[in-house]
Write a protein that holds these residues in place. Structure first.
Motif, PDB file in Angstrom:
ATOM      1  N   UNK A  77      33.126  53.575 -18.261  1.00 52.64           N
ATOM      2  CA  UNK A  77      31.746  52.883 -18.352  1.00 52.64           C
ATOM      3  C   UNK A  77      31.013  53.246 -17.001  1.00 52.64           C
ATOM      4  N   UNK A  78      29.664  53.743 -17.221  1.00 53.54           N
ATOM      5  CA  UNK A  78      29.012  54.279 -16.152  1.00 53.54           C
ATOM      6  C   UNK A  78      27.649  53.520 -16.412  1.00 53.54           C
ATOM      7  N   UNK A  79      27.139  52.294 -16.169  1.00 53.18           N
ATOM      8  CA  UNK A  79      26.011  51.833 -16.484  1.00 53.18           C
ATOM      9  C   UNK A  79      24.925  52.402 -15.177  1.00 53.18           C
ATOM     10  N   UNK A  80      25.503  52.433 -14.294  1.00 55.52           N
ATOM     11  CA  UNK A  80      24.720  53.296 -12.974  1.00 55.52           C
ATOM     12  C   UNK A  80      25.646  53.933 -12.241  1.00 55.52           C
ATOM     13  N   UNK A  81      25.129  54.576 -11.188  1.00 53.62           N
ATOM     14  CA  UNK A  81      25.873  55.358 -10.348  1.00 53.62           C
ATOM     15  C   UNK A  81      26.870  54.570  -9.167  1.00 53.62           C
TER      16      UNK A  81
ATOM     17  N   UNK B 123      22.769  64.532  -4.535  1.00 58.13           N
ATOM     18  CA  UNK B 123      21.632  63.859  -4.385  1.00 58.13           C
ATOM     19  C   UNK B 123      21.507  62.575  -5.351  1.00 58.13           C
ATOM     20  N   UNK B 124      22.056  62.803  -6.684  1.00 56.21           N
ATOM     21  CA  UNK B 124      21.789  61.354  -7.480  1.00 56.21           C
ATOM     22  C   UNK B 124      22.626  60.381  -6.923  1.00 56.21           C
ATOM     23  N   UNK B 125      23.732  60.584  -6.354  1.00 57.90           N
ATOM     24  CA  UNK B 125      24.710  59.643  -5.765  1.00 57.90           C
ATOM     25  C   UNK B 125      23.841  58.962  -4.540  1.00 57.90           C
ATOM     26  N   UNK B 126      23.391  59.781  -3.734  1.00 53.91           N
ATOM     27  CA  UNK B 126      22.720  59.544  -2.359  1.00 53.91           C
ATOM     28  C   UNK B 126      21.804  58.465  -2.837  1.00 53.91           C
ATOM     29  N   UNK B 127      20.628  58.768  -3.886  1.00 54.99           N
ATOM     30  CA  UNK B 127      19.507  58.133  -4.371  1.00 54.99           C
ATOM     31  C   UNK B 127      20.037  56.580  -4.832  1.00 54.99           C
ATOM     32  N   UNK B 128      21.321  56.780  -5.433  1.00 52.19           N
ATOM     33  CA  UNK B 128      21.992  55.236  -5.761  1.00 52.19           C
ATOM     34  C   UNK B 128      22.428  54.451  -4.717  1.00 52.19           C
ATOM     35  N   UNK B 129      22.445  55.043  -3.809  1.00 54.51           N
ATOM     36  CA  UNK B 129      22.918  54.309  -2.261  1.00 54.51           C
ATOM     37  C   UNK B 129      24.457  54.622  -2.298  1.00 54.51           C
ATOM     38  N   UNK B 130      25.130  55.692  -2.873  1.00 52.66           N
ATOM     39  CA  UNK B 130      26.412  56.008  -2.860  1.00 52.66           C
ATOM     40  C   UNK B 130      26.569  57.127  -1.919  1.00 52.66           C
TER      41      UNK B 130
ATOM     42  N   UNK C  55      28.677  59.969  -0.999  1.00 52.69           N
ATOM     43  CA  UNK C  55      29.786  60.755  -1.528  1.00 52.69           C
ATOM     44  C   UNK C  55      30.892  61.177  -0.485  1.00 52.69           C
ATOM     45  N   UNK C  56      30.349  61.289   0.903  1.00 51.73           N
ATOM     46  CA  UNK C  56      31.378  61.664   1.905  1.00 51.73           C
ATOM     47  C   UNK C  56      32.106  60.306   2.427  1.00 51.73           C
ATOM     48  N   UNK C  57      31.541  59.262   2.103  1.00 48.97           N
ATOM     49  CA  UNK C  57      32.165  57.966   2.612  1.00 48.97           C
ATOM     50  C   UNK C  57      32.709  56.945   1.452  1.00 48.97           C
ATOM     51  N   UNK C  58      32.064  56.774   0.495  1.00 48.41           N
ATOM     52  CA  UNK C  58      32.371  55.749  -0.563  1.00 48.41           C
ATOM     53  C   UNK C  58      33.065  56.272  -1.837  1.00 48.41           C
ATOM     54  N   UNK C  59      33.467  57.468  -1.969  1.00 44.78           N
ATOM     55  CA  UNK C  59      34.361  57.860  -2.952  1.00 44.78           C
ATOM     56  C   UNK C  59      35.784  57.846  -2.457  1.00 44.78           C
ATOM     57  N   UNK C  60      36.718  57.493  -3.014  1.00 49.24           N
ATOM     58  CA  UNK C  60      38.027  57.203  -2.711  1.00 49.24           C
ATOM     59  C   UNK C  60      38.863  58.741  -2.325  1.00 49.24           C
ATOM     60  N   UNK C  61      38.443  59.576  -3.249  1.00 46.08           N
ATOM     61  CA  UNK C  61      38.854  61.155  -2.812  1.00 46.08           C
ATOM     62  C   UNK C  61      37.743  61.969  -3.393  1.00 46.08           C
ATOM     63  N   UNK C  62      37.625  62.938  -2.655  1.00 45.13           N
ATOM     64  CA  UNK C  62      36.572  64.260  -2.751  1.00 45.13           C
ATOM     65  C   UNK C  62      37.387  65.435  -2.983  1.00 45.13           C
TER      66      UNK C  62
ATOM     67  N   UNK D  81      36.112  61.212 -11.961  1.00 47.43           N
ATOM     68  CA  UNK D  81      34.705  61.885 -12.494  1.00 47.43           C
ATOM     69  C   UNK D  81      34.620  63.459 -12.124  1.00 47.43           C
ATOM     70  N   UNK D  82      34.096  64.137 -12.623  1.00 44.98           N
ATOM     71  CA  UNK D  82      33.677  65.366 -12.548  1.00 44.98           C
ATOM     72  C   UNK D  82      32.320  65.719 -12.515  1.00 44.98           C
TER      73      UNK D  82
END
Length: 313
Positions: A136-140, A164-171, A173-180, A200-201
């Motif tokens: 489920x992804x109601x938002x990013x 860019x989409x993640x950053x606009x959503x306040x996420x 990606x360098x810090x808030x994802x569990x793994x990159x 997610x990919x």
């Protein structure tokens, strides 16, 4: 005296030889001639081979050549970055690239838009987030604490747009994802998801459909869960320093590819080998401003931090 005349004769012959050779070199250096063809480099087609990429685009360049009288030498770059470096070091005259690569090259002053594919009256495609069915992804913001696979850091639709989409959503990606994970390509990222290695990919919808159609992944395992706004289609670009008459002949050549009697609809292909209707030179730098906004968000610092995170895996 005889020896003097012989010496003079040899000297004159040498001068004449130099003039002839020099004239020949000047003629051979005419841009787009058979002796000095326009150097083309194609961005590596995701999930495809070098031969496959050449097969996709050779009919297009053959048609442009017939229409323009210009000759081409076509190669496939070994990486996204190699294409920009080729332009920067004046080793490439024309390239097929993603929007991000175009913007990077334009920022260095070594690229201007040449032509773009048209499909169903549009010159756009989409980047997406893909997951397993039931995700489920109601938002990013749900990406906080999740793992994610991205493609190449120079790819628009498998990196720049999603970051860019993640950053606009306040996420972050360098810090808030569990793994990159940085897999190097759309297909690799989708496969990582199908194999259960990530939550997610990031990939383009074109690459997703190609992977499904080829049987590389199944819709039982991988589905889209979010889609970007329309992105300008990957363009052909050219060196700004090319002669203006050559630029005009190139634009006309691309505009008329679909009118060439030797070209069937099945021979007009775009990024990833997908069939397109035609090409148009009706494209400007302003076309890519939406991608520029995302590229400005995906700063070198963000990329650097994501590379560090990816190296931890």
């Amino acid at each position: 005296m005889k020896k003097l005349f012989q010496t003079l004769a040899l000297f004159v012959a040498a001068i004449l030889t130099t003039v002839v050779v020099g004239t020949g070199q000047a003629q051979s250096q005419e841009v787009g001639s058979a002796e000095t063809p326009l150097r083309v480099m194609l961005v590596p087609t995701d999930g495809g081979t070098e031969d496959g990429t050449l097969a996709d685009f050779s009919p297009i360049f053959n048609a442009v050549s017939r229409a323009s009288g210009l000759e081409f030498e076509i190669r496939v770059g070994q990486s996204y970055a190699s294409v920009v470096e080729g332009l920067t070091n004046d080793l490439v005259d024309i390239a097929f690239v993603g929007p991000t690569l175009y913007l990077q090259a334009a920022a260095r002053g070594v690229a201007e838009p040449l032509a773009v594919a048209v499909l169903n009256g549009e010159s756009v495609y989409y980047a997406g987030f893909f997951a397993n069915p039931g995700f489920e992804m109601p938002d990013l913001t749900v990406m906080n604490g999740r793992s994610m696979a991205f493609g190449d850091v120079n790819s628009s639709s498998s990196f720049t747009i999603q970051v860019g989409m993640l950053l606009e959503a306040g996420v972050d990606p360098a810090r808030d994802l569990s793994k990159v994970f940085l897999t190097g390509g759309h297909a690799n990222s989708l496969n990582a998801l199908a194999e259960g290695l990530v939550d997610v990919s990031a990939a383009s919808f074109n690459s997703y459909q190609k992977a499904v159609d080829s049987g590389a992944i199944s819709t039982d395992d991988v589905v889209p869960v979010a889609r970007s706004v329309p992105i300008p289609y990957p363009p052909f670009i050219m060196q700004p320093s090319l002669p203006e008459d050559v630029k005009a002949r190139l634009r006309n050549g691309f505009d008329t590819v679909h009118e060439d009697p030797n070209v069937t609809p099945e021979m007009i292909r775009g990024f990833g080998g997908i069939l397109v209707d035609r090409y148009t030179s009706d494209i400007t730098h302003e076309t890519f401003l939406a991608v520029q906004r995302m590229l400005d968000l995906a700063t070198p610092e963000i990329k650097g931090e994501m590379l560090k995170r990816a190296a931890e895996n």
